[in-house]
Design an enzyme around this catalytic site. Sequence first.
Site, PDB file in Angstrom:
ATOM      1  CB  CYS A   1       5.914   6.027  23.668  1.00 37.04           C
ATOM      2  SG  CYS A   1       5.979   5.076  22.197  1.00 37.04           S
ATOM      3  CG  PHE A   2       1.856   5.020  27.128  1.00 41.95           C
ATOM      4  CD1 PHE A   2       1.962   4.311  28.303  1.00 41.95           C
ATOM      5  CD2 PHE A   2       2.505   6.231  27.023  1.00 41.95           C
ATOM      6  CE1 PHE A   2       2.688   4.803  29.364  1.00 41.95           C
ATOM      7  CE2 PHE A   2       3.249   6.730  28.077  1.00 41.95           C
ATOM      8  CZ  PHE A   2       3.336   6.020  29.258  1.00 41.95           C
ATOM      9  CB  CYS A   3       0.519   1.128  21.646  1.00 46.92           C
ATOM     10  SG  CYS A   3       1.216  -0.435  22.100  1.00 46.92           S
ATOM     11  CG  ASN A   4      -1.062   7.599  21.217  1.00 50.24           C
ATOM     12  OD1 ASN A   4      -0.600   8.318  20.324  1.00 50.24           O
ATOM     13  ND2 ASN A   4      -2.257   7.791  21.735  1.00 50.24           N
TER      14      ASN A   4
ATOM     15  CB  THR B   1       0.319   1.033  17.346  1.00 48.68           C
ATOM     16  OG1 THR B   1       1.020   1.683  18.380  1.00 48.68           O
ATOM     17  CG2 THR B   1       1.262   0.616  16.246  1.00 48.68           C
TER      18      THR B   1
END
Length: 835
Positions: free
Chosen positions: A413-416, A143
Amino acid sequence: MDFHKLCTFETFKQVWNQYGYGENLQDMIEQEFTRIKGITYLDHAATTLYPESLIRDYSQDISRNVYGNPHSHNPSSRLTHDTIERVRYRLLQHFNVTPEEYSVIFTSGCTAALKLVAESFPWMPQTEGEAGSHFCYLTDSHTSVVGIRGLTSGKGVVTLPVSPQDVENRAKDAAQGEDVICRTPHLFCYPAQSNFCGRKYPLSHVKGIQARHLYPACAHQGRWFVLLDAASHVSCSPLNLQDCPADFIPISFYKMFGFPTGLGALLVHNDAAGTLKKTYFGGGTAAAYLSGEDYYVHALNISDRFEDGTVSFLDIIAVNHGFEALYRITGGMHNIQQHTFGLARYTYMLLSSLCHGNGRPVAQIYTEGQFESPSTQGAILNFNLVDSHGQIIGYSQVDRMASLYNIHVRTGCFCNTGACQYFLGMTDLQMRRNLQAGHVCGDSMDLVDGQPTGSVRVSFGYMSTFEDCQKFLNFVAECFLEKPFTLDQDRLEKLKTVTAAPLYEDYPIKISNREKVDEKKKLAEASLRGFVHRDSSSHREAHTLTNMYIYPIKSCGAYEVHNWPVGPLGLLYDRGWMVVNGNGVCLSQKREQRLCLIHPKVHLPSDKLLLQTSGMDTISVPLEQNTPMNTSYQVCQSKVCGDRVETVDCGNEAASWLSDFLGQPCRLIRLSPDFTREMKKSPTGDATSTSLSLVNEAQYLMINRASVELIQKLMSSRQDDSEGDQILDTQNVISRFRANLVIAGVEPFEEDNWSHLVIGNTRFVITGQCGRCQMVGVDQDTGTRTKEPLISLSAYRAGKVTFGVYLTQQLPEGSTTQSVVLSAGSPIEPKQHGS
Ligand SMILES: *Cc1c(COP(=O)(O)O)cnc(C)c1O
């Protein structure tokens, strides 16, 4: 079947040949990481763990030396300045470059470094006839990279997301752009390693992009700068900037050493340094300026120019000890890479070969390759678990069960979002729909219409061990596999020899004894239902409120009541108080189980809340505190379940009583009488708002005895699998679920389908189901922890592990709460959805 017998260290050695760092790994862990005993920590991609020697050496260093502000010129300041310079060199050396080639700008982290580039990059707007700057980024980006868009959009800069597939496909056929003299600056960002799936993107792309012959997009005339996001890559892999001379490289140190936090760096190629434009100027960045006139000359040295204000000098000194410890323990990044890759490869191979009794694989693994080499894959494994019918198991459930086993993973969602969308096959439209359905990044809404909104990530660090992998695999087998499980030996053998990777293999599904298993399951379920039916058939349709409990102090013991007044926030004085630690953070049984041994009692006649526990004198605090003028009652801000609440302190006597009992500094606080905390979603859908006490979610929690009995039955049928947990009696199980209202129902979980109910003459709306976590493992009589009843509940409730429902009271128009009293023994009238 037991994993420890099935897959031994021998299997590991067939899969990968390097493990550990020469001496005994276990000895090293005992010396350096005593604190992780009992924990399987598999979230190194979020932060790795620091070794004890780092902290010890660092604390000795700063205790013995006088470090002044590096901007002064006295001897202590010089010492700081010189030490910082040394750390810069050390960092450059780690990436195999010199101060002649690169400069180091210390920042508060990778994100701040990215923001610095975004804000200082000389973006050129598109003008008539002339193309402007391009901002390209790989969709598999963090992100913090995609967020650069916030600065480029609206500035006439062309934004071009590029998918990894575009990279592969076009890398081959893109021709080199002609050399024209054009200095329009463009920026291309890509991660050296995906923080989602651990895929490593070719470092050779750096030169390809700079030379404009990699993508058609970069054939645009001008100068292409490359930002290589190395934050995830550097934690377990070496990075040689001689081979890939990127212009900008942001990193965060906690991902390499675990300590210090809040410190990162931007490495800038000296050839690119001049292009970054200084806008804001903070202390230490100017060569000269005038305070009354627009005159500013920036410092010559690029580090000085961009390090606004005083750098975090003590943290920078810690980086030195970080490098010392890392090299001393492991011998260097190459060894770390070999060790951690082996663990990831082994886990991948076994997890992807593990099948349910019916032959279906238990995991859907999100990867492009097959973990064939550490040059294409890092020590990260991303997946969702799948049940024997092929339904995805929500990541929140996996997370909760993992906590129960003391296995720490990352979910969501792992900042992705880019990688998440790609791997989970989510369209932009679905993403928007999920948001409408109430799903936001980081929450626990793991499935929308059966489709996953995120996944599970396990990641390894240099101190991870083979036993960590085994514990994790064993956990998957115990909690999520339909027995008797199988291992797809053919697949495993094939994977062992894999060199090149075909994409997305389809798993052959063996359906040998699948029907048999389903039949058995049906029989078991039927017998369980029969048991419950028989027990309750005598009072069919007779729903009653059997017990009522309040929990005056959040997370402490229950107080049973029989006729109890209703207040504006629910049962009077329920969760009116809470205990906070020395830093003002709310304590709960998740971390401090002994809270349940404190038995608060509300004594209405004397207007007192009594605090009692065995072995201590009972003390009291007043029930009402209408004395805001009294200065001894401090107003403080706290957080409950993400909500900010205003609270007042209940004084020193209660604080020292709690501190004595819990063995750490604590205070008792209560909701400030002037403060109203409103429920986020109006349960009734209309404009009237619902006010809450210090509860987590809702005014009331109600559970059904029929469901409790079902869970008891399930627990005893699992006895042979479990590791000696005692059979729990009904009252014990009821107390673990910490309900306000306990009813005698007819069918287990029937309340899930109710929309309203009436108790006595008070109406309640059902606002949702209560998601359960490892807290129900705490025995409320002793404060000890067991894995039951969560395991049985989770096995029965595929999908969301919920137990009980939340209620909101609806008082008749114009009535006050004063007159309303709830009584145990009252009949209950449920209303089904739609009736
Ligand atoms: C962790 C990470 C970031 C963000 O780092 P912060 O320390 O949160 O600023 C950016 N990119 C990647 C690839 C990461 O792994």
